[in-house]
Design an enzyme around this catalytic site. Structure first.
Site, mmCIF file in Angstrom:
data_model
loop_
_atom_site.group_PDB
_atom_site.id
_atom_site.type_symbol
_atom_site.label_atom_id
_atom_site.label_comp_id
_atom_site.label_asym_id
_atom_site.label_seq_id
_atom_site.Cartn_x
_atom_site.Cartn_y
_atom_site.Cartn_z
ATOM 1 N N ARG A 187 -10.364 -16.756 -6.542
ATOM 2 C CA ARG A 187 -10.230 -15.960 -7.777
ATOM 3 C C ARG A 187 -10.698 -16.730 -8.999
ATOM 4 N NH1 ARG A 187 -4.438 -12.873 -6.570
ATOM 5 N NH2 ARG A 187 -5.346 -11.304 -5.187
ATOM 6 N N LYS B 68 0.954 4.063 6.596
ATOM 7 C CA LYS B 68 1.688 5.268 6.190
ATOM 8 C C LYS B 68 0.840 6.252 5.419
ATOM 9 C CE LYS B 68 5.978 2.655 5.603
ATOM 10 N NZ LYS B 68 6.817 2.044 4.560
ATOM 11 N N GLY C 175 -7.216 -5.901 -0.255
ATOM 12 C CA GLY C 175 -6.184 -5.994 0.776
ATOM 13 C C GLY C 175 -6.731 -6.330 2.147
ATOM 14 N N GLY D 19 -4.270 -2.884 -5.155
ATOM 15 C CA GLY D 19 -3.597 -1.750 -5.805
ATOM 16 C C GLY D 19 -4.497 -1.033 -6.787
#
Length: 399
Positions: free
Chosen positions: A38, A199, A356, A379
């Site tokens: 990063r 999910k 992710g 996110g």
């Protein structure tokens, strides 16, 4: 949301104090950085500002100190690493927007670089406290957001400060917004989206939004079994979100009404139980998704599904992928995820991988250089795909 935002190249930075929000939330162990990816990703923006005679004031959060001064979450290790990479000293402030920061910011010369302490040492940061936003803004003349990974958060250092300063994007945010924005607003077609993960509830709005935009929607991972159950199939002990069966039926109907091809896995890897520990060797069989035995659970897509999903990806002009196809952490159950990563790497399409697990898969497998764009924000990229306005992007000046 307008994706056409001003960048550091659209504003005069020479002689100006520039507050640059970066994502230095790097992993550390025993006080040492274990991956500086990063930090390296932020260098092009930092170097541009230095080379164009700005007085650079960097800021970031690290971890979740929740308003407490935790020495193990100090950004001093980051300052030391940036110093090494830039080949020049990075001045470290001992506070966030307090007396030390003010004094050091005021003393900066053109081309100097300083770093504020962990913004989340201050409770008001995550609450977007106007007092903290104003205190940060008082340090500088211009605000640059180069932290896409936190762009979905309305915090003082990601959005609030833009209430008081002209705000533009750094190179990282510019790339995310231009590539992902174009893919969603004006994609080259056929446009294929591949969604995985456990999910349905995690991707409710993403599925709904993408059905408005794509030509083909592929659903794998744990959530595929809820869609299969919604079609009336028995799926054994597979993960099923019973509260979302009606939603899945609605999405299947919406896809049909819009002429969107919705692909579910035709076959699956099954085992009697979830691997424990997660990387334990387990024997698997492959069966059609319409014939999962009652005492077995689906844990990855099967070879027929791999071939069908890969063919759809290879025929596309734009592909967006977010979420693994199975229990990727287990080598036996990673085949579906590997097949999708390989298909994107082999494709001539514009290929975009959300952050992710999908990003980690591409990097681990050595496919990162063959993908058009791997998002730096998990996110944030999900909320982007949902069509939500991201506060850290919306606050930037339009071109």
């Amino acid at each position: 949301m307008n994706y056409n935002k001003k960048s550091i190249e659209d504003i005069e930075v020479a002689g100006k104090r520039v507050l640059c929000r970066c994502d230095f939330n790097v992993p550390t162990k025993d006080g040492k950085i274990t991956s500086d990816k990063r930090i390296v990703a932020a260098l092009p923006t930092i170097k541009y500002l230095v080379e164009h005679d700005a007085k650079v004031i960097l800021c970031s959060h690290m971890g979740k100190p929740k308003g407490e001064w935790k020495p193990e979450l100090s950004l001093k290790v980051v300052a030391d690493r940036i110093s090494e990479l830039l080949g020049k000293e990075v001045i470290m402030a001992s506070d966030v927007a307090g007396e030390d920061s003010k004094a050091k910011a005021a003393a900066l010369k053109n081309g100097d670089v300083m770093l504020l302490e962990n913004t989340r040492y201050i409770k008001g940061e995550t609450k977007n406290d106007p007092e903290l936003s104003k205190a940060l803004a008082d340090l500088a003349d211009i605000f640059v957001n180069d932290a896409f990974g936190t762009a979905h958060r309305a915090h003082s250092s990601t959005a609030g400060v833009a209430d008081y300063l002209p705000a533009v994007s750094g190179y990282l945010v510019q790339k995310e917004v231009s590539i992902m924005g174009k893919a969603l607003a004006a994609p080259e077609r056929p446009f294929v989206a591949i969604l995985g993960g456990a999910k349905v509830s995690d991707k409710l709005n993403v599925i709904n939004n993408l059905l408005e935009k794509v030509d083909t929607l592929i659903i794998g991972g744990g959530m595929a079994y809820t869609f299969l159950a919604a079609q009336g199939y028995t799926v054994g002990k597979s993960l099923v979100d019973n509260e979302k069966l009606d939603y899945c039926k609605e999405m299947l109907a919406k896809a049909e009404a819009k002429g969107v091809k919705l692909l579910l896995p035709v076959d699956t890897a099954i085992a009697p139980s979830f691997p424990s520990p997660i990387d334990a060797e387990i024997p698997v069989e492959y069966v059609d998704c319409t014939a999962i035995p009652a005492d077995q659970m689906g844990l990855d897509i099967g070879p027929k599904a791999c071939a069908e999903f890969a063919a759809a990806a290879k025929a596309a002009k734009t592909v967006v992928w977010n979420g693994p196809m199975g229990v990727f952490e287990n080598p036996t159950l990673a085949k579906g995820t590997i097949a999708v990563a390989q298909a994107l790497a082999d494709s001539d399409a514009v290929t975009i991988v959300g952050g992710g697990d999908s990003a980690a898969a591409c990097e681990q497998l050595g496919f990162a250089n063959a993908i058009t764009h791997i998002s730096t924000g998990g996110g944030a990229s999900l909320e982007f795909l949902e069509g939500l306005e991201l506060p850290g992007i919306a606050c930037l000046q339009d071109k």
